[in-house]
Scaffold this motif. Sequence first.
Motif, PDB file in Angstrom:
ATOM      1  N   PRO A  30      19.195 -33.806  58.707  1.00  0.00           N
ATOM      2  CA  PRO A  30      20.306 -34.505  59.205  1.00  0.00           C
ATOM      3  C   PRO A  30      19.844 -35.386  60.242  1.00  0.00           C
ATOM      4  CG  PRO A  30      20.673 -32.152  58.968  1.00  0.00           C
ATOM      5  CD  PRO A  30      19.097 -32.358  58.698  1.00  0.00           C
ATOM      6  N   ALA A  31      20.601 -36.404  60.622  1.00  0.00           N
ATOM      7  CA  ALA A  31      20.205 -37.593  61.391  1.00  0.00           C
ATOM      8  C   ALA A  31      19.487 -37.032  62.754  1.00  0.00           C
ATOM      9  CB  ALA A  31      21.278 -38.494  61.655  1.00  0.00           C
ATOM     10  N   ASP A  32      20.406 -35.912  63.386  1.00  0.00           N
ATOM     11  CA  ASP A  32      19.863 -35.636  64.630  1.00  0.00           C
ATOM     12  C   ASP A  32      18.715 -34.700  64.714  1.00  0.00           C
ATOM     13  OD1 ASP A  32      20.910 -33.505  63.537  1.00  0.00           O
ATOM     14  OD2 ASP A  32      22.212 -32.538  65.029  1.00  0.00           O
ATOM     15  N   GLN A  33      18.142 -34.660  63.530  1.00  0.00           N
ATOM     16  CA  GLN A  33      16.928 -33.811  63.227  1.00  0.00           C
ATOM     17  C   GLN A  33      15.630 -34.619  62.507  1.00  0.00           C
ATOM     18  OE1 GLN A  33      18.692 -30.756  61.027  1.00  0.00           O
ATOM     19  NE2 GLN A  33      18.549 -29.257  62.631  1.00  0.00           N
ATOM     20  N   ASN A  40       3.911 -38.934  62.435  1.00  0.00           N
ATOM     21  CA  ASN A  40       2.878 -38.286  61.836  1.00  0.00           C
ATOM     22  C   ASN A  40       3.609 -37.121  60.811  1.00  0.00           C
ATOM     23  OD1 ASN A  40       0.830 -37.044  60.310  1.00  0.00           O
ATOM     24  ND2 ASN A  40      -0.688 -37.371  62.158  1.00  0.00           N
ATOM     25  N   ALA A  41       3.508 -37.463  59.656  1.00  0.00           N
ATOM     26  CA  ALA A  41       4.350 -36.507  58.534  1.00  0.00           C
ATOM     27  C   ALA A  41       4.104 -34.951  58.895  1.00  0.00           C
ATOM     28  CB  ALA A  41       4.186 -37.121  57.353  1.00  0.00           C
ATOM     29  N   LYS A  42       2.777 -34.763  59.488  1.00  0.00           N
ATOM     30  CA  LYS A  42       2.707 -33.310  59.349  1.00  0.00           C
ATOM     31  C   LYS A  42       3.305 -32.761  60.175  1.00  0.00           C
ATOM     32  CE  LYS A  42      -1.414 -33.638  62.843  1.00  0.00           C
ATOM     33  NZ  LYS A  42      -2.965 -33.185  62.868  1.00  0.00           N
ATOM     34  N   PHE A  43       3.662 -33.463  61.225  1.00  0.00           N
ATOM     35  CA  PHE A  43       4.507 -32.651  62.224  1.00  0.00           C
ATOM     36  C   PHE A  43       6.043 -32.234  61.750  1.00  0.00           C
ATOM     37  CE2 PHE A  43       1.615 -35.181  65.047  1.00  0.00           C
ATOM     38  CZ  PHE A  43       0.893 -33.832  65.545  1.00  0.00           C
ATOM     39  N   ASP A  44       6.294 -32.552  60.662  1.00  0.00           N
ATOM     40  CA  ASP A  44       7.488 -32.040  59.835  1.00  0.00           C
ATOM     41  C   ASP A  44       7.202 -30.686  59.059  1.00  0.00           C
ATOM     42  OD1 ASP A  44      10.335 -32.863  59.092  1.00  0.00           O
ATOM     43  OD2 ASP A  44       9.559 -33.499  57.128  1.00  0.00           O
ATOM     44  N   ARG A  45       6.264 -30.086  59.286  1.00  0.00           N
ATOM     45  CA  ARG A  45       5.604 -29.099  58.568  1.00  0.00           C
ATOM     46  C   ARG A  45       5.854 -27.765  59.271  1.00  0.00           C
ATOM     47  NH1 ARG A  45       0.134 -31.926  56.264  1.00  0.00           N
ATOM     48  NH2 ARG A  45       1.370 -33.613  55.207  1.00  0.00           N
ATOM     49  N   LEU A  46       6.117 -26.561  58.565  1.00  0.00           N
ATOM     50  CA  LEU A  46       6.354 -25.504  59.490  1.00  0.00           C
ATOM     51  C   LEU A  46       4.819 -25.167  60.135  1.00  0.00           C
ATOM     52  CD1 LEU A  46       8.655 -23.311  57.314  1.00  0.00           C
ATOM     53  CD2 LEU A  46       9.366 -24.697  59.351  1.00  0.00           C
ATOM     54  N   ARG A  47       3.947 -25.164  59.272  1.00  0.00           N
ATOM     55  CA  ARG A  47       2.757 -24.584  59.721  1.00  0.00           C
ATOM     56  C   ARG A  47       2.158 -25.559  61.032  1.00  0.00           C
ATOM     57  NH1 ARG A  47      -1.586 -25.311  54.908  1.00  0.00           N
ATOM     58  NH2 ARG A  47      -3.157 -25.148  56.757  1.00  0.00           N
ATOM     59  N   GLN A 309      25.341 -19.554  59.870  1.00  0.00           N
ATOM     60  CA  GLN A 309      24.935 -18.202  60.307  1.00  0.00           C
ATOM     61  C   GLN A 309      23.728 -17.504  59.608  1.00  0.00           C
ATOM     62  OE1 GLN A 309      28.021 -14.944  59.270  1.00  0.00           O
ATOM     63  NE2 GLN A 309      26.639 -13.217  59.671  1.00  0.00           N
ATOM     64  N   GLN A 310      23.294 -18.066  58.552  1.00  0.00           N
ATOM     65  CA  GLN A 310      22.197 -17.965  57.865  1.00  0.00           C
ATOM     66  C   GLN A 310      20.971 -18.472  58.809  1.00  0.00           C
ATOM     67  OE1 GLN A 310      20.623 -19.875  54.330  1.00  0.00           O
ATOM     68  NE2 GLN A 310      20.416 -17.727  53.302  1.00  0.00           N
ATOM     69  N   ALA A 311      21.141 -19.619  59.306  1.00  0.00           N
ATOM     70  CA  ALA A 311      20.229 -20.495  59.977  1.00  0.00           C
ATOM     71  C   ALA A 311      19.945 -19.596  61.393  1.00  0.00           C
ATOM     72  CB  ALA A 311      20.579 -21.714  60.328  1.00  0.00           C
ATOM     73  N   ASP A 312      21.031 -19.188  61.900  1.00  0.00           N
ATOM     74  CA  ASP A 312      21.168 -18.273  63.153  1.00  0.00           C
ATOM     75  C   ASP A 312      20.267 -17.106  63.065  1.00  0.00           C
ATOM     76  OD1 ASP A 312      22.138 -17.661  65.863  1.00  0.00           O
ATOM     77  OD2 ASP A 312      22.691 -16.291  64.640  1.00  0.00           O
ATOM     78  N   TRP A 313      20.300 -16.374  61.982  1.00  0.00           N
ATOM     79  CA  TRP A 313      19.761 -15.034  61.775  1.00  0.00           C
ATOM     80  C   TRP A 313      18.188 -15.371  61.471  1.00  0.00           C
ATOM     81  CZ3 TRP A 313      22.433 -10.801  58.619  1.00  0.00           C
ATOM     82  CH2 TRP A 313      23.615 -10.483  59.195  1.00  0.00           C
ATOM     83  N   TYR A 314      17.759 -16.225  60.726  1.00  0.00           N
ATOM     84  CA  TYR A 314      16.442 -16.584  60.573  1.00  0.00           C
ATOM     85  C   TYR A 314      15.671 -17.086  61.829  1.00  0.00           C
ATOM     86  CZ  TYR A 314      15.750 -17.004  55.484  1.00  0.00           C
ATOM     87  OH  TYR A 314      15.237 -16.804  54.024  1.00  0.00           O
ATOM     88  N   GLN A 315      16.668 -17.863  62.585  1.00  0.00           N
ATOM     89  CA  GLN A 315      15.857 -18.134  64.040  1.00  0.00           C
ATOM     90  C   GLN A 315      15.833 -16.888  64.919  1.00  0.00           C
ATOM     91  OE1 GLN A 315      18.217 -21.043  66.090  1.00  0.00           O
ATOM     92  NE2 GLN A 315      16.405 -22.336  66.569  1.00  0.00           N
ATOM     93  N   ARG A 316      16.796 -16.009  64.908  1.00  0.00           N
ATOM     94  CA  ARG A 316      16.726 -14.878  65.696  1.00  0.00           C
ATOM     95  C   ARG A 316      15.706 -14.073  65.623  1.00  0.00           C
ATOM     96  NH1 ARG A 316      22.680 -12.493  65.986  1.00  0.00           N
ATOM     97  NH2 ARG A 316      21.752 -11.028  67.229  1.00  0.00           N
ATOM     98  N   VAL A 317      15.228 -13.963  64.064  1.00  0.00           N
ATOM     99  CA  VAL A 317      14.399 -13.034  63.615  1.00  0.00           C
ATOM    100  C   VAL A 317      12.875 -13.572  63.905  1.00  0.00           C
ATOM    101  CG1 VAL A 317      12.941 -11.913  61.462  1.00  0.00           C
ATOM    102  CG2 VAL A 317      15.499 -11.993  61.647  1.00  0.00           C
ATOM    103  N   LEU A 318      12.702 -15.036  63.883  1.00  0.00           N
ATOM    104  CA  LEU A 318      11.534 -15.364  64.131  1.00  0.00           C
ATOM    105  C   LEU A 318      11.180 -15.371  65.668  1.00  0.00           C
ATOM    106  CD1 LEU A 318       9.112 -17.254  63.991  1.00  0.00           C
ATOM    107  CD2 LEU A 318      10.676 -19.278  63.979  1.00  0.00           C
ATOM    108  N   PRO A 363      19.819 -25.590  56.689  1.00  0.00           N
ATOM    109  CA  PRO A 363      19.783 -25.538  57.956  1.00  0.00           C
ATOM    110  C   PRO A 363      18.879 -24.367  58.686  1.00  0.00           C
ATOM    111  CG  PRO A 363      22.088 -25.810  57.144  1.00  0.00           C
ATOM    112  CD  PRO A 363      21.156 -25.454  56.032  1.00  0.00           C
ATOM    113  N   ALA A 364      18.626 -23.245  57.689  1.00  0.00           N
ATOM    114  CA  ALA A 364      17.582 -22.359  58.164  1.00  0.00           C
ATOM    115  C   ALA A 364      16.054 -22.928  58.298  1.00  0.00           C
ATOM    116  CB  ALA A 364      17.600 -21.136  57.030  1.00  0.00           C
ATOM    117  N   PHE A 365      15.745 -23.773  57.348  1.00  0.00           N
ATOM    118  CA  PHE A 365      14.643 -24.368  57.513  1.00  0.00           C
ATOM    119  C   PHE A 365      14.334 -25.190  58.937  1.00  0.00           C
ATOM    120  CE2 PHE A 365      11.784 -28.091  57.297  1.00  0.00           C
ATOM    121  CZ  PHE A 365      10.497 -27.503  56.813  1.00  0.00           C
ATOM    122  N   TYR A 366      15.458 -26.188  59.281  1.00  0.00           N
ATOM    123  CA  TYR A 366      15.357 -26.612  60.391  1.00  0.00           C
ATOM    124  C   TYR A 366      15.420 -25.794  61.651  1.00  0.00           C
ATOM    125  CZ  TYR A 366      15.944 -30.494  57.372  1.00  0.00           C
ATOM    126  OH  TYR A 366      15.863 -31.460  56.435  1.00  0.00           O
TER     127      TYR A 366
END
Length: 387
Positions: A30-33, A40-47, A309-318, A363-366
């Motif tokens: 999304p635009a705000d993300q 640098n494209a590498k900063f778009d990666r989880l790792r 809700q799924q995104a919130d749960w992923y984030q809370r576990v992390l 949304p969970a990815f972001y």
Amino acid sequence: MRPIRIATAALTAAALSLPLVVTSATAAPPADQQAAPHSNAKFDRLREAAPKGFYVGTAVAGGGHHLEQDYPDPFTHDRKYRKILGQQFNSVSPENQMKWEFIHPERDTYNFGAADAIVEFAERHRQVVRGHTLLWHSQNPEWLEQGDFSKEELREILREHITTVVGRYAGKIQQWDVANEIFDDQGNLRTRDNIWIRELGPEIIADAFRWAHEADPEARLFFNDYNVESDNAKSDAYYELSQELLAQGVPVHGFSVQAHLSMRYGFPGDLQQNLQRFDDLGLETAVTELDIRMDLPESGVPTAEQQKQQADWYQRVLEACLAVEECNSFTIWGFTDKYSWVPVFFQGEGSATVMTEDFERKPAFYALRSSLKDAKWEQWKESWKRR
């Protein structure tokens, strides 16, 4: 010494020759993300978002139920899948390729081809590997479960398997799930359906850890289970057993929660506290198989509220893991719905991963990326203060 045949089935040349550096194969956020122009494209990666010393991983699809699906082996044949696998993660876990029925299909035969390919892929992409799994009640080959073995023979079969498999990858596997799902939900050892515990007694658990440590002294050795995210009878059983084995000098290094969660049930709100008590014992902790499934509408497409809700749960576990000092390994059980195990085993539930079947980011990815970046920033600030 029984002769052993080792099969190392070759993968296709095209599959093994993917480049190390890859570009994003996912939909724009999304635009705000979105990243700033010219970033640098590498900063778009989880790792790359993860703080130093923190491993964010995924299961590598293949083996198991995938063999029954109408698509070829994902890891071998899906080039886009492999690009994202190498791009986004700095840790990988074979989903089925190191389980007994796959890697040890006959008593005197090992099939290392698929596992070797994953380990080689990880080395090329600067990833660590989690080995999964050495002692389990499920997905054992028929020759083992139906065999007529004496206790001495069965003990030697397990010792030889652990020594052979762990020894083959010595120095290449960061963590091993040594004992997997050894308790039921009431906190009782699986004395009926776990062939090793049933036939050889609870003492075989300590032996498995000792044999794995002898085969690779550098690997970190874990208990691993589901429904242990909260402080409950099952996680209490692991807590007590861990204390006993540590007191005996058994090389147990960690306790991990699988975290196969369903939005039908509540979120494990005491996850951080539960991980912390194992940390207080001196054990490392990890989240090893996170996915969050949901009941899908008739359209098969989750609603915006479900995705939120799924995104919130992923984030809370992390964030629970990030808050515990020695929780340094966080693995999602597949990153795309295209190859998720969930719809196969949970009728009516799905959309459990962080990307759609077309590899579009949810949304969970972001949410994961945001929390990782925040943790990295906090780590940098703490480091700067100590200068």
